[in-house]
Design a protein around this motif. Sequence first.
Motif, PDB file in Angstrom:
ATOM      1  N   GLY A   1      25.989  42.410  57.277  1.00 33.41           N
ATOM      2  CA  GLY A   1      25.675  41.674  56.308  1.00 33.41           C
ATOM      3  C   GLY A   1      26.809  41.622  55.771  1.00 33.41           C
ATOM      4  N   GLU A   2      28.035  42.041  56.124  1.00 34.09           N
ATOM      5  CA  GLU A   2      30.464  41.500  56.128  1.00 34.09           C
ATOM      6  C   GLU A   2      30.423  40.044  55.536  1.00 34.09           C
ATOM      7  OE1 GLU A   2      29.094  45.335  58.633  1.00 34.09           O
ATOM      8  OE2 GLU A   2      28.879  43.297  58.718  1.00 34.09           O
ATOM      9  N   GLY A   3      31.422  40.278  55.186  1.00 30.22           N
ATOM     10  CA  GLY A   3      31.928  38.431  54.626  1.00 30.22           C
ATOM     11  C   GLY A   3      33.355  38.888  55.238  1.00 30.22           C
ATOM     12  N   CYS A   4      33.915  38.494  56.019  1.00 28.80           N
ATOM     13  CA  CYS A   4      35.256  38.288  57.017  1.00 28.80           C
ATOM     14  C   CYS A   4      35.854  37.052  56.616  1.00 28.80           C
ATOM     15  CB  CYS A   4      34.281  38.007  58.298  1.00 28.80           C
ATOM     16  SG  CYS A   4      32.651  39.133  58.366  1.00 28.80           S
ATOM     17  N   TRP A   5      36.859  37.473  57.370  1.00 29.60           N
ATOM     18  CA  TRP A   5      37.885  35.746  56.913  1.00 29.60           C
ATOM     19  C   TRP A   5      39.074  36.824  58.691  1.00 29.60           C
ATOM     20  CZ3 TRP A   5      38.086  40.458  53.437  1.00 29.60           C
ATOM     21  CH2 TRP A   5      39.199  40.922  53.450  1.00 29.60           C
ATOM     22  N   ASP A   6      39.813  36.305  58.685  1.00 28.30           N
ATOM     23  CA  ASP A   6      41.000  36.327  60.281  1.00 28.30           C
ATOM     24  C   ASP A   6      42.402  36.358  59.623  1.00 28.30           C
ATOM     25  OD1 ASP A   6      41.867  34.386  60.279  1.00 28.30           O
ATOM     26  OD2 ASP A   6      40.623  33.214  61.841  1.00 28.30           O
ATOM     27  N   THR A   7      42.868  37.202  59.644  1.00 30.62           N
ATOM     28  CA  THR A   7      44.603  37.451  59.399  1.00 30.62           C
ATOM     29  C   THR A   7      45.793  35.766  60.354  1.00 30.62           C
ATOM     30  OG1 THR A   7      44.733  37.670  62.609  1.00 30.62           O
ATOM     31  CG2 THR A   7      44.696  39.312  60.153  1.00 30.62           C
ATOM     32  N   GLY A   8      44.823  34.698  60.907  1.00 24.36           N
ATOM     33  CA  GLY A   8      45.487  33.431  61.488  1.00 24.36           C
ATOM     34  C   GLY A   8      46.668  32.814  59.715  1.00 24.36           C
ATOM     35  N   LEU A   9      47.357  32.034  60.057  1.00 20.84           N
ATOM     36  CA  LEU A   9      48.543  31.835  58.998  1.00 20.84           C
ATOM     37  C   LEU A   9      47.685  31.038  58.323  1.00 20.84           C
ATOM     38  CD1 LEU A   9      51.047  31.448  57.448  1.00 20.84           C
ATOM     39  CD2 LEU A   9      51.784  29.898  59.595  1.00 20.84           C
ATOM     40  N   ILE A  10      46.362  29.128  58.980  1.00 22.03           N
ATOM     41  CA  ILE A  10      46.079  29.013  58.971  1.00 22.03           C
ATOM     42  C   ILE A  10      44.239  29.601  58.871  1.00 22.03           C
ATOM     43  CG2 ILE A  10      44.556  26.294  58.764  1.00 22.03           C
ATOM     44  CD1 ILE A  10      47.870  26.375  58.090  1.00 22.03           C
ATOM     45  N   MET A  11      44.252  30.690  57.296  1.00 24.20           N
ATOM     46  CA  MET A  11      42.922  30.652  58.065  1.00 24.20           C
ATOM     47  C   MET A  11      41.791  30.340  58.005  1.00 24.20           C
ATOM     48  SD  MET A  11      41.967  33.648  54.572  1.00 24.20           S
ATOM     49  CE  MET A  11      40.695  32.311  53.860  1.00 24.20           C
ATOM     50  N   THR A  12      40.610  30.938  58.703  1.00 19.72           N
ATOM     51  CA  THR A  12      39.540  31.337  58.510  1.00 19.72           C
ATOM     52  C   THR A  12      38.467  31.959  58.176  1.00 19.72           C
ATOM     53  OG1 THR A  12      40.174  30.182  60.629  1.00 19.72           O
ATOM     54  CG2 THR A  12      36.986  30.322  60.464  1.00 19.72           C
ATOM     55  N   SER A  13      37.710  31.762  56.938  1.00 22.08           N
ATOM     56  CA  SER A  13      36.236  33.014  56.817  1.00 22.08           C
ATOM     57  C   SER A  13      34.875  32.371  57.473  1.00 22.08           C
ATOM     58  CB  SER A  13      36.459  33.141  55.364  1.00 22.08           C
ATOM     59  OG  SER A  13      36.360  31.347  55.152  1.00 22.08           O
ATOM     60  N   PHE A  14      34.193  33.736  57.458  1.00 22.74           N
ATOM     61  CA  PHE A  14      32.846  33.132  57.299  1.00 22.74           C
ATOM     62  C   PHE A  14      31.775  34.173  57.391  1.00 22.74           C
ATOM     63  CE2 PHE A  14      35.196  35.306  60.904  1.00 22.74           C
ATOM     64  CZ  PHE A  14      34.045  36.156  61.286  1.00 22.74           C
ATOM     65  N   ARG A  15      30.775  33.757  56.569  1.00 20.83           N
ATOM     66  CA  ARG A  15      29.720  34.921  56.050  1.00 20.83           C
ATOM     67  C   ARG A  15      27.902  33.793  56.060  1.00 20.83           C
ATOM     68  NH1 ARG A  15      29.123  34.500  49.686  1.00 20.83           N
ATOM     69  NH2 ARG A  15      27.126  35.978  50.418  1.00 20.83           N
ATOM     70  N   MET A  16      26.932  35.030  56.010  1.00 19.00           N
ATOM     71  CA  MET A  16      26.134  34.694  55.756  1.00 19.00           C
ATOM     72  C   MET A  16      25.503  34.719  53.719  1.00 19.00           C
ATOM     73  SD  MET A  16      24.096  33.990  57.916  1.00 19.00           S
ATOM     74  CE  MET A  16      24.214  34.436  60.072  1.00 19.00           C
ATOM     75  N   ASP A  17      24.433  33.688  53.908  1.00 16.88           N
ATOM     76  CA  ASP A  17      23.886  33.637  52.733  1.00 16.88           C
ATOM     77  C   ASP A  17      22.586  33.897  52.801  1.00 16.88           C
ATOM     78  OD1 ASP A  17      22.498  31.521  53.594  1.00 16.88           O
ATOM     79  OD2 ASP A  17      22.534  30.126  51.448  1.00 16.88           O
TER      80      ASP A  17
END
Length: 426
Positions: free
Chosen positions: A274-290
Motif C-alpha cells: 500500500g505504499e505511494g510511489c514516485w520516481d527519480t526521473g527529471l520528468i517525474m512519474t508517480s503511482f499508487r493505489m486508492d
Amino acid sequence: MSDHDKSLWLKTCREHVKSLPLSGDMTVDLAVIGGGYTGCSAALTAAQSGASVCLLEAQEIGHGGSGRNVGLVNAGLWLPPDDIRRYLGNEAGDRLISLLAAAPGDVFDLIERHDINCAPVRNGTLHCAHSAKGLRDLQARHAQLSATGAPVELLSAHQTAQRTGSAAFQGALFDPRAGTIQPLSYVRGLARAAAEAGAHIATQNPVQSMQHSDGVWTLKTSKGTVRAKSVLQATNAYHQRLEASAPEYVPIYYFQFSTAPLSDNLRASILLGGEGCWDTGLIMTSFRMDAEGRLIIGAMGDLGQAGRAAHTAWIRRKLAELFPQLADQPLIEGWHGRIAMTSDHLPKITQIGPNALSVHGYSGRGIGPGTVFGRLMAESLLQDDPSLLPVPSVADYHESWTGLRRVYFETGAALTHFVKARLWSR
C-alpha cells in the motif's frame, strides 16, 4: 481548459463541508483567503483557539492543488536536508527539517481526531530509482536523512520489485513515516472540522479588494465585507484578482489518470504494502493505489494544452512498461493541477502588510507542509509572534522569467513524452 470535474478525487470524495452565506459585514480576528490545506489548517487552528475566523474561497474547498494532487503524505520537502540548511542556515534549516519530519504524524493525527473520511494508509512511500544516476541520488538522500534520525531504508532492486510489483527500478528509498490519503476528502474534512469548531466557511466568494486602515483589514467580496485584525493569504498556485499581493512562482502542471478498480488477481500483484510511489526521473512519474483498488498514475504535464495527446499516449505506454499485466486496462479521463514552484524549492512566507502574511511555493509537497504552515502561521498571527513561523517571513519575493520557465518545463515534458511514446510504438 478545466478538468476538475473529471478528477477521480471529486468523484470519490466522502467529506462535505457546509458553506455559510456571507452577507453584509463581518468582523473577525483572522481572515483566511484560500480553502486548501494551508487555509483550512489555519482556520481550524484559529477556531480551536477561540479566535473568530472567516475563510473565503473563490471556488469550492479543495478546488486548487489540494484537491488535484497525488495524495502522498510525505515527510520533508523535495530538497535533501543539506540543501535546506544551505539556503536557510543551520538553525532555521534544522527547525524546518524537524517540523516537516513530524508533518505526516500531524496529518494522520488530525484525520483520527476529527474522523476525516479520507482513506488514510500510513504504510510509507517509495522513492524509486529509474536509473543508476537516480540510485546514486537516493543513496545521498538516504545518508543525509539518516543523519537527521529519519528511519529511512534503502532497498535493492529485488526488494523494490517485491514491494512495487514492477521490475523497472534499480532500487528505492522507503520512508515509513509517510503514507497516502484521498487528498480532496482530507482538505474538505479539515474545513468541516474548522466549521464545527466555529469557523465561518464561505465558498464561491473571491476577494475583490483588500485594504488596511486604522489597524483593521477590510476584505470586500461581491457578497459582503469581512473586517479582520489579521489576514492569512493561502492561494498558492490558484491566486485570483488581488494583484498587489500575487505570489510569484513558476507554474508546473501535473496530470493523473486512473484505471478502473482492478480484479483481485491483478490487485494481488501490485503494491501489496500500500505504499505511494514516485520516481527519480527529471520528468517525474508517480503511482499508487486508492482504497477501491484503482491504480493511479501521473506525471508532469498540462492536459489542457497542445501536449495533451503526447501526455496521454505516453502515460498509457508507461503504465504497460511498469506493469505489463495492466497493458490492456483502460484509463479513465485524466485531470491535472497546478504547482507553485520556487527557484530553491522552498516555501515562501511574505509579509504583505501589517498583521498579514502570504505563503506559497510548496513545489509539489503540499499536504504535510501545508498543514504545518497553516497551523503555525495562524498561531503566529493571533499571538503576534513571528518566532512561531516555520520559516522566517520576507518583505518581498520575486521570481524571474516565470512565463518562459513555465513554457520550458511544459515543452520539455511534452517533447519527452512524445519522443518516448514514438519510440515505444516502433
